[in-house]
Design a protein around this motif. Sequence first.
Motif, short mmCIF file in Angstrom:
data_model
loop_
_atom_site.label_atom_id
_atom_site.label_comp_id
_atom_site.label_asym_id
_atom_site.label_seq_id
_atom_site.Cartn_x
_atom_site.Cartn_y
_atom_site.Cartn_z
N GLY A 53 0.75 -1.24 0.00
CA GLY A 53 0.00 0.00 0.00
C GLY A 53 0.78 1.29 0.00
N VAL A 54 1.97 1.30 -0.56
CA VAL A 54 2.75 2.52 -0.65
C VAL A 54 2.87 2.94 -2.11
N PRO A 55 2.39 4.15 -2.45
CA PRO A 55 2.62 4.66 -3.81
C PRO A 55 4.12 4.88 -4.04
N VAL A 56 4.58 4.45 -5.21
CA VAL A 56 5.99 4.56 -5.56
C VAL A 56 6.09 5.12 -6.98
N TRP A 57 7.03 6.05 -7.18
CA TRP A 57 7.28 6.57 -8.51
C TRP A 57 8.70 6.17 -8.90
N SER A 58 8.81 5.56 -10.09
CA SER A 58 10.09 5.01 -10.53
C SER A 58 10.42 5.44 -11.95
N HIS A 59 11.70 5.58 -12.19
CA HIS A 59 12.24 5.78 -13.55
C HIS A 59 13.66 5.22 -13.51
N ASN A 60 13.83 4.05 -14.07
CA ASN A 60 15.12 3.33 -14.00
C ASN A 60 15.53 3.09 -12.55
N GLY A 61 14.56 2.85 -11.72
CA GLY A 61 14.77 2.65 -10.29
C GLY A 61 13.83 3.55 -9.52
N ILE A 62 13.67 3.28 -8.25
CA ILE A 62 12.75 4.08 -7.44
C ILE A 62 13.27 5.51 -7.31
N VAL A 63 12.39 6.46 -7.55
CA VAL A 63 12.71 7.88 -7.36
C VAL A 63 12.22 8.30 -5.97
N CYS A 64 10.92 8.09 -5.70
CA CYS A 64 10.41 8.44 -4.38
C CYS A 64 9.13 7.66 -4.07
N THR A 65 8.79 7.68 -2.79
CA THR A 65 7.56 7.06 -2.32
C THR A 65 6.68 8.15 -1.72
N GLY A 66 5.40 7.87 -1.63
CA GLY A 66 4.48 8.85 -1.05
C GLY A 66 3.62 8.21 0.03
N GLU A 67 4.04 8.37 1.25
CA GLU A 67 3.30 7.78 2.37
C GLU A 67 2.45 8.85 3.04
N SER A 68 1.35 8.42 3.61
CA SER A 68 0.49 9.37 4.32
C SER A 68 0.31 8.90 5.76
N TYR A 69 0.51 9.81 6.66
CA TYR A 69 0.36 9.57 8.09
C TYR A 69 -0.70 10.51 8.64
N LYS A 70 -1.01 10.38 9.88
CA LYS A 70 -2.06 11.20 10.49
C LYS A 70 -1.76 12.69 10.37
N LYS A 71 -0.49 13.07 10.56
CA LYS A 71 -0.14 14.48 10.58
C LYS A 71 0.79 14.92 9.46
N ALA A 72 1.08 14.03 8.52
CA ALA A 72 2.00 14.41 7.44
C ALA A 72 1.85 13.51 6.22
N VAL A 73 2.14 14.09 5.08
CA VAL A 73 2.38 13.32 3.87
C VAL A 73 3.88 13.33 3.69
N LYS A 74 4.47 12.15 3.56
CA LYS A 74 5.93 12.02 3.50
C LYS A 74 6.34 11.54 2.12
N LEU A 75 7.21 12.31 1.49
CA LEU A 75 7.78 11.92 0.20
C LEU A 75 9.24 11.57 0.46
N THR A 76 9.56 10.30 0.32
CA THR A 76 10.91 9.82 0.61
C THR A 76 11.65 9.55 -0.69
N PHE A 77 12.77 10.20 -0.86
CA PHE A 77 13.62 10.01 -2.04
C PHE A 77 14.68 8.99 -1.68
N MET A 78 14.71 7.89 -2.44
CA MET A 78 15.59 6.77 -2.09
C MET A 78 17.06 7.16 -2.09
N LYS A 79 17.47 8.05 -3.00
CA LYS A 79 18.86 8.48 -3.07
C LYS A 79 18.96 9.97 -2.74
N GLY A 80 18.06 10.44 -1.92
CA GLY A 80 17.96 11.86 -1.62
C GLY A 80 19.23 12.51 -1.09
#
Length: 133
Positions: A53-80
């Motif tokens: 249940g985690v949205p993931v955006w990829s282009h030649n590998g994972i770019v970022c994920t989009g998680e939602s929590y009670k108080k935040a939407v978190k965009l995690t960049f795998m190689k940030g």
Amino acid sequence: MASSDQATGAAASRLIDQRILDLGDWRGETLARMRALILEADPEMIEEWKWMGVPVWSHNGIVCTGESYKKAVKLTFMKGASVPDPKGLFNSSLEGNTRRAIDIHEGEKVDARAFKALVKAAVALNGPPKKKR
């Protein structure tokens, strides 16, 4: 493959659409806005649905994920940690050597131009497609 655990492409896009609807509040609006910016930044981005249940955006590998929590939407960049962030958008997961994240709380706006630049830089960092052996 289209299940609630993992999906790619159109099936994943439908699951992400449903997640946005299910959130039904500022988090859904935020996730929808950030998704649009991701897809504008890289029209060749592939949407995926992973890890039950985690949205993931990829282009030649994972770019970022989009998680939602009670108080935040978190965009995690795998190689940030390797992505230039001149506008200082990364505000979470700053201690590691690999990932960086952007936590967006209710009422906060993210600089769209700077965010799209981050997405483009993350895609460039993934490099060209991996060749099959």
